[in-house]
Design an enzyme around this catalytic site. Structure first.
Site, short mmCIF file in Angstrom:
data_model
loop_
_atom_site.label_atom_id
_atom_site.label_comp_id
_atom_site.label_asym_id
_atom_site.label_seq_id
_atom_site.Cartn_x
_atom_site.Cartn_y
_atom_site.Cartn_z
N TRP A 169 -18.99 46.20 79.52
CA TRP A 169 -19.01 45.16 78.53
C TRP A 169 -17.66 45.03 77.85
O TRP A 169 -16.91 45.99 77.75
CB TRP A 169 -20.09 45.46 77.49
N VAL B 255 -16.84 47.51 74.94
CA VAL B 255 -16.80 48.94 75.24
C VAL B 255 -15.82 49.21 76.39
O VAL B 255 -14.72 49.74 76.19
CB VAL B 255 -18.21 49.46 75.61
N CYS B 256 -16.23 48.83 77.60
CA CYS B 256 -15.51 49.24 78.79
C CYS B 256 -14.22 48.45 79.03
O CYS B 256 -13.41 48.85 79.86
CB CYS B 256 -16.42 49.15 80.00
N VAL B 257 -14.06 47.33 78.34
CA VAL B 257 -12.80 46.58 78.42
C VAL B 257 -11.91 46.91 77.23
O VAL B 257 -10.72 47.18 77.39
CB VAL B 257 -13.05 45.06 78.51
#
Length: 217
Positions: free
Chosen positions: A115, A118-120
């Site tokens: 997401w 979060v992950c970006v």
């Protein structure tokens, strides 16, 4: 704040490296900032554009045994390519990913993933702080809510990260339609993934190849 402007700030395929992060079923199941079909379409388009321009592309997932495999619309673009599976939520804390990126010798780091918040955001903010020229493709990313996506973008911009959409990125990589070695292949990506723009291009070609009606006798 250092403003990002000038010709040198535009993205170049010979200086870019793309990392696609966690485009997996678990993340897609709770994607609420965008239509899920759109994110899958745009992610595939981004992957294909990178391939057209010879931009090295790293595919990475997180705990794929539980979260699922990366969408086939992406992996099919790079058949047989190894996917780096992580346990670390922050991709940029995983040396396996960072070492592959560094090995390309490129400094324009392009990210997209699920997401956004979060992950970006985590790798984008960390990499920017380490001196990388970081760009996030916002429409090939997505979050658990519109608010989460927008706040993540604001947070990354404050950290010096550049924002772009996949078609704008492809246009920067192309830069000149006289570059025939990539123009035709890029048009195919637009036809497949850009909806109205692709259909308009096909219509234009139809009109250009339609004979002018003869005057009535």
């Amino acid at each position: 704040m250092t403003f990002r402007n000038g010709l040198a700030s535009l993205l170049r395929p010979e200086d870019s490296v793309l990392v696609l992060i966690d485009h997996q079923p678990y993340q897609l199941a709770n994607l609420n900032s965008h239509d899920p079909h759109t994110v899958v379409n745009n992610s595939a388009a981004l992957a294909k554009a990178a391939k057209v321009f010879g931009v090295p592309t790293i595919l990475t997932s997180v705990v794929a045994d539980r979260g699922g495999h990366i969408f086939p619309q992406i992996t099919d673009v790079f058949p047989g390519q190894e996917i780096i599976d992580r346990t670390l939520i922050n991709t940029w804390e995983d040396p396996k990913v960072v070492d592959v990126v560094k090995a390309t010798g490129r400094k324009q780091l392009v990210l997209a993933g699920l997401w956004t918040e979060v992950c970006v955001a985590m790798p984008a903010i960390q990499a920017a702080g380490e001196g990388w020229d970081v760009t996030v493709v916002t429409d090939a990313s997505g979050a658990v809510s519109t608010e989460a996506h927008e706040i993540a973008i604001q947070r990354m911009i404050a950290a010096g990260v550049n924002m772009i959409t996949w078609m704008a990125l492809a246009a920067e990589w192309q830069r000149d339609w006289a570059r025939s070695e990539t123009a035709g292949a890029l048009n195919e990506v637009v036809i497949q993934h850009a909806a109205g723009s692709g259909i308009a291009y096909l219509w234009e070609q139809q009109l250009l190849n339609t004979p002018v009606p003869s005057p009535a006798s």
